[in-house]
Design an enzyme around this catalytic site. Structure first.
Site, short mmCIF file in Angstrom:
data_model
loop_
_atom_site.label_atom_id
_atom_site.label_comp_id
_atom_site.label_asym_id
_atom_site.label_seq_id
_atom_site.Cartn_x
_atom_site.Cartn_y
_atom_site.Cartn_z
N TYR A 64 -99.54 -15.65 59.56
CA TYR A 64 -100.66 -16.16 60.34
C TYR A 64 -100.16 -16.99 61.52
CZ TYR A 64 -104.72 -18.92 61.59
OH TYR A 64 -105.71 -19.54 62.29
N HIS A 86 -64.95 -26.51 108.71
CA HIS A 86 -65.77 -25.37 108.32
C HIS A 86 -67.13 -25.40 109.02
CE1 HIS A 86 -67.01 -22.33 105.21
NE2 HIS A 86 -68.19 -22.75 105.63
N GLU A 87 -67.81 -26.53 108.93
CA GLU A 87 -69.15 -26.62 109.54
C GLU A 87 -69.06 -26.53 111.06
OE1 GLU A 87 -71.69 -26.22 107.77
OE2 GLU A 87 -70.69 -26.55 105.85
N HIS A 93 -68.94 -22.94 112.10
CA HIS A 93 -70.26 -22.29 112.19
C HIS A 93 -70.95 -22.66 113.50
CE1 HIS A 93 -70.41 -20.73 108.18
NE2 HIS A 93 -70.38 -21.91 107.58
N ASP A 143 -71.14 -18.35 102.05
CA ASP A 143 -71.28 -17.64 103.33
C ASP A 143 -70.96 -16.17 103.15
OD1 ASP A 143 -71.72 -20.09 104.47
OD2 ASP A 143 -69.64 -20.37 105.12
#
Ligand code: ADP
Length: 433
Positions: free
Chosen positions: A57, A347-348, A351, A423
């Protein structure tokens, strides 16, 4: 007369036989054991069965209601206070929906003309574009209750339960009609039927079949309109979409710049917002955001303003909220080694500089080496317009920009790092698609 207690008639007759064999004859008074002993005896023999039934049940109950037993209560029936004015943007869509409200309010008008009121309406669009909100607004405007269920709640492990829940849903709707039945995530049950397949598949087929039977079963004079929502209309079984079922399809798109401005203004109404906030500019900065995203941003901004004990929400709170929602939480206190900081910086910068040399890329808005969410640093671009199409050149230049970070590491650090892994993933995806 002797008194003898025997547990049952069998023992008694055995005893009598024995006595007769022995040649004894006496009158026995028959005394059955006290009732409670008998009951206990019975209870013990039934105990495993009772325990098992209780177990079954509860398992079914859990399956059936996912814990919340709201389906059989009247609670499933909801009244809505939301009106069309609470839905910003979506003007053309609202025009279409006004008609549905009219169907529910003045069914006779249409019946006189011999028009059949549509039974099913399918709303489709990305998550968070306001599909549920629209349904609530229809219910609120027409003053009828709505009964809502999510497709995934129908998906059951036990055969037949999904189908019986569909039956109950329509039964309940008939009781409260005129009303709206809202089925969210209809793709969970309405996905194209398969032949054979696993148990789960055939169970889904049964649920879907039941839905089709119910939709064919009620008359348009019953004044029930079924509204379903999905973000994957292409998955739906064609039988669901044919005339007489979900034959009205309304796309709920992501808001454009004007829609975003309206949504922002609407959600700003109940917030303390500085007078100099430029919603138009904000709308321009949030291309691709859904209504839910925008509502979330304003809420995050309000929380940010509260945390900094301000009197009202200022531009800075909103900008922080946008960054939090899109990139992640700022982690000013995270300890970052000097070496990592240097890698992130190159890295930045990579970009940012690469994107400056390209024609189609958007302007750089912000470059940071403070980590946010999972990212060590980030370069944010200004989004200027809503685009329906992206050209091949744009895609190429996107990939080139993404590689800018890795290239800068190679040139200036003379080594490469895992910093570019995301990326590369994004670039690979663009290329593949
Ligand atoms: P969906 O059902 O499409 O996933 P919802 O209707 O649940 O999206 O939307 C979530 C929330 O986002 C709503 O409660 C509302 O606060 C906000 N929202 C979405 N679209 C709009 C809009 N057009 N106008 C106002 N608020 C919206």
């Amino acid at each position: 007369t002797k008194t003898l207690i025997v547990p049952n008639s069998e023992t008694f007759s055995n005893f009598v036989q024995e006595e007769i064999k022995k040649g004894n004859d006496a009158i026995y008074e028959i005394n059955t054991p006290p009732t409670y002993l008998k009951l206990l005896d019975m209870l013990i023999s039934f105990l495993p069965l009772i325990l098992f039934s209780i177990l079954v049940y509860y398992t079914i109950k859990m399956q059936n209601f996912g814990g919340k037993n709201k389906f059989y209560d009247d609670d499933a029936k909801q009244e809505s206070k939301i009106k069309f004015k609470d839905v910003a943007g979506l003007d053309e869509e609202k025009g279409e929906l006004v008609e549905i409200v009219d169907f529910l309010k003045n069914p006779d008008k249409y019946a006189k003309m011999g028009a059949k009121i549509p039974k099913g309406v399918l709303l489709y669009g990305s998550p968070g574009t306001g599909k549920t909100l629209v349904v609530k607004a229809i219910a609120g405007e027409s003053g009828v209750p709505f009964i809502s269920m999510s497709g995934s709640e129908f998906v059951e492990m036990f055969a037949g339960l999904g189908a019986s829940r569909v039956r109950k849903l329509f039964e309940q709707a008939r009781k409260v009609a005129p009303c709206i039945i809202f089925i969210d995530e209809i793709d969970a049950i309405g996905a194209a039927r398969t032949t054979g397949g696993s148990g789960g598949d055939s169970e889904n087929n049964q649920t879907l079949n039941q839905l089709l039977v119910e939709m064919d079963g009620f008359e348009s004079s019953e004044n029930i309109i079924v509204i379903a929502a999905t973000n994957r209309p292409e998955l739906l079984d064609h039988a669901l979409l044919r005339p007489g079922r979900f034959d009205r399809h309304i796309a709920i798109p992501k808001p454009d710049i004007i829609g975003r401005e309206e949504i922002l203004k609407l959600h700003a109404e109940n917030k303390k917002i500085a007078a100099d906030i430029n919603f138009k500019e904000l709308a321009g900065d949030t291309a691709g955001f859904t209504g839910a995203d925008l509502a979330n941003i304003l809420n995050e901004a309000a929380i940010h303003a509260t945390r900094y004990k301000r009197d009202e929400i200022i531009q800075e709170d909103i900008e922080e909220a946008i960054k939090k929602v899109t990139i992640g939480l700022e982690k000013q206190n995270r300890v970052v080694s000097k070496k990592d900081k240097k890698i992130t910086a190159y890295h930045e910068a990579g970009h940012a500089i690469v994107s400056r040399c390209l024609k189609t890329t958007e302007k750089v808005k912000e470059v940071s080496i403070i980590s946010r969410g999972m990212a060590g640093g980030y370069t944010m671009y200004q989004s200027t317009e809503d685009k329906s199409y992206i050209s091949k050149t744009e895609l190429y230049e996107n990939i080139i920009t993404l590689f800018g970070g890795r290239a800068a590491e190679e040139i200036y650090i003379k080594d490469i790092s895992t910093g570019a892994s995301n990326d590369l993933k994004v670039a690979t995806n663009i290329a593949k698609e």
